[in-house]
Write an enzyme that holds these catalytic residues in place. Sequence first.
Site, PDB file in Angstrom:
ATOM      1  N   LYS A 284      -3.428  -6.077  15.017  1.00 33.54           N
ATOM      2  CA  LYS A 284      -2.219  -5.952  14.218  1.00 33.54           C
ATOM      3  C   LYS A 284      -1.991  -4.486  13.876  1.00 33.54           C
ATOM      4  O   LYS A 284      -2.786  -3.869  13.165  1.00 33.54           O
ATOM      5  CB  LYS A 284      -2.332  -6.736  12.914  1.00 33.54           C
ATOM      6  CG  LYS A 284      -0.985  -6.778  12.191  1.00 33.54           C
ATOM      7  CD  LYS A 284      -1.094  -7.261  10.765  1.00 33.54           C
ATOM      8  CE  LYS A 284      -1.456  -6.156   9.816  1.00 33.54           C
ATOM      9  NZ  LYS A 284      -0.465  -5.086   9.706  1.00 33.54           N
TER      10      LYS A 284
ATOM     11  N   SER B 165      -7.184   1.390   3.805  1.00 31.44           N
ATOM     12  CA  SER B 165      -7.587   1.806   2.458  1.00 31.44           C
ATOM     13  C   SER B 165      -8.911   1.149   2.052  1.00 31.44           C
ATOM     14  O   SER B 165      -9.229   0.037   2.490  1.00 31.44           O
ATOM     15  CB  SER B 165      -6.500   1.440   1.454  1.00 31.44           C
ATOM     16  OG  SER B 165      -6.299   0.050   1.462  1.00 31.44           O
ATOM     17  N   THR B 166      -9.639   1.824   1.196  1.00 31.78           N
ATOM     18  CA  THR B 166     -10.899   1.294   0.682  1.00 31.78           C
ATOM     19  C   THR B 166     -10.635  -0.007  -0.074  1.00 31.78           C
ATOM     20  O   THR B 166     -11.429  -0.956   0.004  1.00 31.78           O
ATOM     21  CB  THR B 166     -11.580   2.352  -0.210  1.00 31.78           C
ATOM     22  OG1 THR B 166     -11.955   3.445   0.635  1.00 31.78           O
ATOM     23  CG2 THR B 166     -12.825   1.815  -0.889  1.00 31.78           C
TER      24      THR B 166
ATOM     25  N   VAL C   5      -8.338  -2.361   0.471  1.00 30.34           N
ATOM     26  CA  VAL C   5      -8.219  -3.511   1.383  1.00 30.34           C
ATOM     27  C   VAL C   5      -9.554  -3.759   2.095  1.00 30.34           C
ATOM     28  O   VAL C   5      -9.934  -4.901   2.333  1.00 30.34           O
ATOM     29  CB  VAL C   5      -7.049  -3.316   2.381  1.00 30.34           C
ATOM     30  CG1 VAL C   5      -7.040  -4.424   3.416  1.00 30.34           C
ATOM     31  CG2 VAL C   5      -5.718  -3.284   1.629  1.00 30.34           C
TER      32      VAL C   5
ATOM     33  N   GLU D  77     -13.537   1.272   8.432  1.00 29.10           N
ATOM     34  CA  GLU D  77     -13.328   2.721   8.390  1.00 29.10           C
ATOM     35  C   GLU D  77     -12.297   2.958   7.306  1.00 29.10           C
ATOM     36  O   GLU D  77     -11.123   2.625   7.477  1.00 29.10           O
ATOM     37  CB  GLU D  77     -12.860   3.205   9.773  1.00 29.10           C
ATOM     38  CG  GLU D  77     -13.137   4.664  10.002  1.00 29.10           C
ATOM     39  CD  GLU D  77     -11.993   5.549   9.575  1.00 29.10           C
ATOM     40  OE1 GLU D  77     -11.973   5.946   8.389  1.00 29.10           O
ATOM     41  OE2 GLU D  77     -11.119   5.813  10.404  1.00 29.10           O
TER      42      GLU D  77
ATOM     43  N   CYS E 124      -7.523  10.161   7.095  1.00 27.47           N
ATOM     44  CA  CYS E 124      -8.613   9.649   6.267  1.00 27.47           C
ATOM     45  C   CYS E 124      -9.668  10.706   6.029  1.00 27.47           C
ATOM     46  O   CYS E 124     -10.303  10.726   4.986  1.00 27.47           O
ATOM     47  CB  CYS E 124      -9.221   8.406   6.903  1.00 27.47           C
ATOM     48  SG  CYS E 124      -9.611   8.613   8.625  1.00 27.47           S
TER      49      CYS E 124
ATOM     50  N   GLU F  24      -8.015   9.629  -3.557  1.00 24.91           N
ATOM     51  CA  GLU F  24      -7.483   9.971  -2.238  1.00 24.91           C
ATOM     52  C   GLU F  24      -5.956  10.041  -2.370  1.00 24.91           C
ATOM     53  O   GLU F  24      -5.313   9.053  -2.715  1.00 24.91           O
ATOM     54  CB  GLU F  24      -7.878   8.900  -1.218  1.00 24.91           C
ATOM     55  CG  GLU F  24      -7.364   9.218   0.175  1.00 24.91           C
ATOM     56  CD  GLU F  24      -7.770   8.184   1.228  1.00 24.91           C
ATOM     57  OE1 GLU F  24      -7.667   6.985   0.958  1.00 24.91           O
ATOM     58  OE2 GLU F  24      -8.174   8.607   2.329  1.00 24.91           O
TER      59      GLU F  24
HETATM   60  P1  NAI Z   1      -3.565  -0.563   3.762  1.00 21.70           P
HETATM   61  O1  NAI Z   1      -5.035  -0.485   3.732  1.00 21.70           O
HETATM   62  O2  NAI Z   1      -2.890  -1.568   2.897  1.00 21.70           O
HETATM   63  O3  NAI Z   1      -3.052  -0.823   5.258  1.00 21.70           O
HETATM   64  C1  NAI Z   1      -3.831  -0.716   6.411  1.00 21.70           C
HETATM   65  C2  NAI Z   1      -3.629  -1.945   7.285  1.00 21.70           C
HETATM   66  O4  NAI Z   1      -4.154  -3.099   6.634  1.00 21.70           O
HETATM   67  C3  NAI Z   1      -2.188  -2.295   7.611  1.00 21.70           C
HETATM   68  O5  NAI Z   1      -2.117  -2.763   8.930  1.00 21.70           O
HETATM   69  C4  NAI Z   1      -1.885  -3.407   6.624  1.00 21.70           C
HETATM   70  O6  NAI Z   1      -0.848  -4.245   7.054  1.00 21.70           O
HETATM   71  C5  NAI Z   1      -3.180  -4.146   6.590  1.00 21.70           C
HETATM   72  N1  NAI Z   1      -3.438  -4.941   5.382  1.00 21.70           N
HETATM   73  C6  NAI Z   1      -2.954  -4.755   4.132  1.00 21.70           C
HETATM   74  N2  NAI Z   1      -3.449  -5.689   3.298  1.00 21.70           N
HETATM   75  C7  NAI Z   1      -4.271  -6.476   4.020  1.00 21.70           C
HETATM   76  C8  NAI Z   1      -5.100  -7.614   3.719  1.00 21.70           C
HETATM   77  N3  NAI Z   1      -5.189  -8.110   2.497  1.00 21.70           N
HETATM   78  N4  NAI Z   1      -5.816  -8.174   4.725  1.00 21.70           N
HETATM   79  C9  NAI Z   1      -5.760  -7.660   5.960  1.00 21.70           C
HETATM   80  N5  NAI Z   1      -4.989  -6.609   6.302  1.00 21.70           N
HETATM   81  C10 NAI Z   1      -4.269  -6.014   5.351  1.00 21.70           C
HETATM   82  O7  NAI Z   1      -2.990   0.863   3.431  1.00 21.70           O
HETATM   83  P2  NAI Z   1      -1.522   1.216   2.881  1.00 21.70           P
HETATM   84  O8  NAI Z   1      -1.171   0.323   1.738  1.00 21.70           O
HETATM   85  O9  NAI Z   1      -0.606   1.282   3.991  1.00 21.70           O
HETATM   86  O10 NAI Z   1      -1.759   2.673   2.287  1.00 21.70           O
HETATM   87  C11 NAI Z   1      -2.201   2.840   0.952  1.00 21.70           C
HETATM   88  C12 NAI Z   1      -3.237   3.912   0.873  1.00 21.70           C
HETATM   89  O11 NAI Z   1      -4.380   3.562   1.643  1.00 21.70           O
HETATM   90  C13 NAI Z   1      -2.855   5.270   1.415  1.00 21.70           C
HETATM   91  O12 NAI Z   1      -2.113   6.008   0.514  1.00 21.70           O
HETATM   92  C14 NAI Z   1      -4.186   5.857   1.699  1.00 21.70           C
HETATM   93  O13 NAI Z   1      -4.744   6.381   0.523  1.00 21.70           O
HETATM   94  C15 NAI Z   1      -4.996   4.707   2.177  1.00 21.70           C
HETATM   95  N6  NAI Z   1      -5.048   4.608   3.648  1.00 21.70           N
HETATM   96  C16 NAI Z   1      -6.141   5.080   4.282  1.00 21.70           C
HETATM   97  C17 NAI Z   1      -6.188   5.057   5.650  1.00 21.70           C
HETATM   98  C18 NAI Z   1      -7.353   5.570   6.375  1.00 21.70           C
HETATM   99  O14 NAI Z   1      -7.271   5.817   7.557  1.00 21.70           O
HETATM  100  N7  NAI Z   1      -8.482   5.709   5.753  1.00 21.70           N
HETATM  101  C19 NAI Z   1      -5.087   4.568   6.448  1.00 21.70           C
HETATM  102  C20 NAI Z   1      -4.009   4.010   5.694  1.00 21.70           C
HETATM  103  C21 NAI Z   1      -4.011   4.077   4.338  1.00 21.70           C
END
Ligand code: NAI
Length: 790
Positions: free
Chosen positions: A191, A244-245, A247, A265, A299, A396
């Site tokens: 996804k 995100s940490t 999730v 990750e 990240c 972050e």
């Molecule tokens: P997110 O962690 O919510 O999204 C990442 C992925 O997880 C997306 O594909 C999303 O649809 C999916 N997701 C969301 N909730 C889920 C759940 N309960 N179960 C399974 N999949 C789920 O990140 P978001 O909300 O887009 O960004 C928020 C913050 O997270 C950012 O501001 C940043 O601080 C951090 N982040 C860190 C990343 C990294 O590479 N370490 C990448 C993206 C966000």
Amino acid sequence: MSKVAEIFETLDYGLAPEAPGPALDWLKANGGKFGHFIDGGFTKPGKTFASINPANGEKLAEISDGTKADVDKAVKAARAAFKDWSQLSGFERAKYLYAIARQIQRESRLFAVLETLDNGKPIRESRDADIPLVARHFYHHAGWAQHIDKAFPDHVPYGVCGQIIPWNFPLLMLAWKIAPALAAGNTVVLKPAEFTSLTALLFAQICARIGLPKGVVNIVTGAGETGEAIVNHPDIDKIAFTGSTEVGKIIRRATAGSGKGLSLELGGKSPFVVFDDADLDSAVEGLVDAIWFNQGQVCCAGSRLLIQESVEEKFIAKVKARMATLRVGDPLDKSIDIGAMVDPVQVARVQDLLKQGAKEGGTVYAPDGTMPEKGCFLRPTLVTGISPAHILASEEIFGPVLVAMSFRTPEEAVALANNTRYGLAASVWTENINLALDLAPKIKAGVVWINSTNQFDAAVGFGGYRESGFGREGGREGMAAYLKPSWEKALKATPVLKLATPISDPVSAGIDRTAKLYIGGKQARPDSGYARAIHGADGRLVGEVGEGNRKDIRNAVEAARGALGWGAKTAHLRSQILYYLGENLDYRKAEFAERLRALTGASANAAKREVDLSVERLFAFAGWADKYDGAVHNPPARMLAAGIVEPIGVLAIAAPDEMPLLGAISLLAPAIAMGNTVVLVPSDPHPLAITDFYQVMETSDVPGGVVNIVTGPKRELSKTLAEHDGVDGIWFAGSLEDSAMIEAASAGNVKQSWTTRGLGYDWSDKAIMESDYLLARATQIKNVWIPYGA
Ligand code: NAI
């Protein structure tokens, strides 16, 4: 727009826009509306949502919001494809991966433009970094597909992998997930993030174009709920997540006890450390790359500048001057430095954090260059004059915001660098190689870049320590994350231990034979002041052990943390001490065998065998201590990446109830061989088998605090350990129900966990228990990038 002649006069820059036409035409050719890619074809679009260009707010396409039924269909297709795909020869799988790499190169411009339109990142980055790295990933993993049987004998793929990726490097994260999974013989349901699904859909077309067998790759678009449906699907064997940490922790809890493989990750707050002897101008350029690459939505962004006080003023002045030259604007302009943030939500998030930060003080600098009139743009920003506890220094931000703090000594630099719950990456800048290599092992991070930053390669593992997650992507470690030993499949549920009914025995009950706890190298009375009676196989009382509680666990963890220097001792020394333990246990083997007989009712032969095997096990890991080591990788850069094996830190171990001596030693030995310190909770019914071991440790020079033992209720004590932030990893041998509880409880600080889930691991099986199986789980790999041959 200025005329060329005027540009020469003012040396101002002219626009160099990349044409969006071919990418927009591709969207149009697909009707501007997409379904999911399942079983080799696109489904009819369902309920859709818009994918927006964040640079101008225009709609690019409509994509489908995946339902549970869509996920189920994709999982069924992946399951149906698994058998043939995993049984294909490595060479055949390699050809498919190679074909994907070639197609990505062929379509690289289309991919780059589409990525930039969808995500807002500068075309310079998508064209020169993201897409070439994607192709490199598929090339590299074509090789793994072919060599997998030789490199990982007796390993099998997981099966169907659910993969959930973020929006910051949409196609690159897809490649990091899909290439190793396919090389290992898995099939996938992936996804993409809801903001950035378009390049994944173009990728799906490439899979179809090269004739990848149907169902091997399935792509379901949607938001968090679609992700949840993947995480919770019962027929998925492994989850790989980047995001995100927050999730990540939800996913850890959701998969607890399911037996699904898991790699996470997660976020970071990576330090960028500059010493006064660094080449400051290079460090400034490095810093630009560290924090303003991809608008800081990285990240491993070097978001915390730690600068030696003696050059602080000079360096900050250079940084500000450089910031003033950074151009913010249309991501399709090839001369732009900072493009658009992915979505208004992220802009608001960063602005909100800055607002909260302002309340806590500090000085904010942002150059006042021209800004686009609309779109998700933010200025590069520098915050100075703050303490490590400031919200902007600890959270972050995931945007173009750098915070700076100063230090005086290398020790202070290390303390500041590690003053975070994360541990993804770090950059160290100094012309003194000794200083750089002195810092590298002390910084808690999965990647350390020396005089460089944001280097990535398919041959080099990437992943975090602490709350930045666990598991690695890239290289050999990344392949290992998609394979499991073939013997795991044959494990059956452990038969329930038959214990004798205790009989009252007034004579021995009167004798005080209470074994104490063992904390910090000393026997310690339990805090509760209580003891529990331990009955033998005949039901008679054989002794008592201290009834440990939360407070004892806290003391034991503190002692284990205090002894972490064990990991920095030489492997030779650890090896010697393990040999010595084995030798000293061997001296007393008759006594230990007798005790085991009384406790478990084992026959004389079986008890003797358990002790003999325990001695052999200690020798086995004494032998491993200085042999289970890392590798030096050759990325396509003038650098080496040294993959260094490091201990996890404080490891909590709950020993199995059965084989109370051998089971505990089988877990203890690999843990301490690799430099971890341990808090051990012994077998619930037979703890006396291990309390006798205190004296063996005392006579074998095991430094105080390296092994701590707390007797008492195994389930509760283990739960306390799983929840404890001072514990870095947990191994639990016990029932499925308790294993699930432990895995869920370990989510708090994203501990690495390994549980037996009620399965009958055979502690006497030398082929398995003396292998590197537990060594891999007792360690994490840090990749240190070192300029070399430049
Ligand atoms: P997110 O962690 O919510 O999204 C990442 C992925 O997880 C997306 O594909 C999303 O649809 C999916 N997701 C969301 N909730 C889920 C759940 N309960 N179960 C399974 N999949 C789920 O990140 P978001 O909300 O887009 O960004 C928020 C913050 O997270 C950012 O501001 C940043 O601080 C951090 N982040 C860190 C990343 C990294 O590479 N370490 C990448 C993206 C966000």
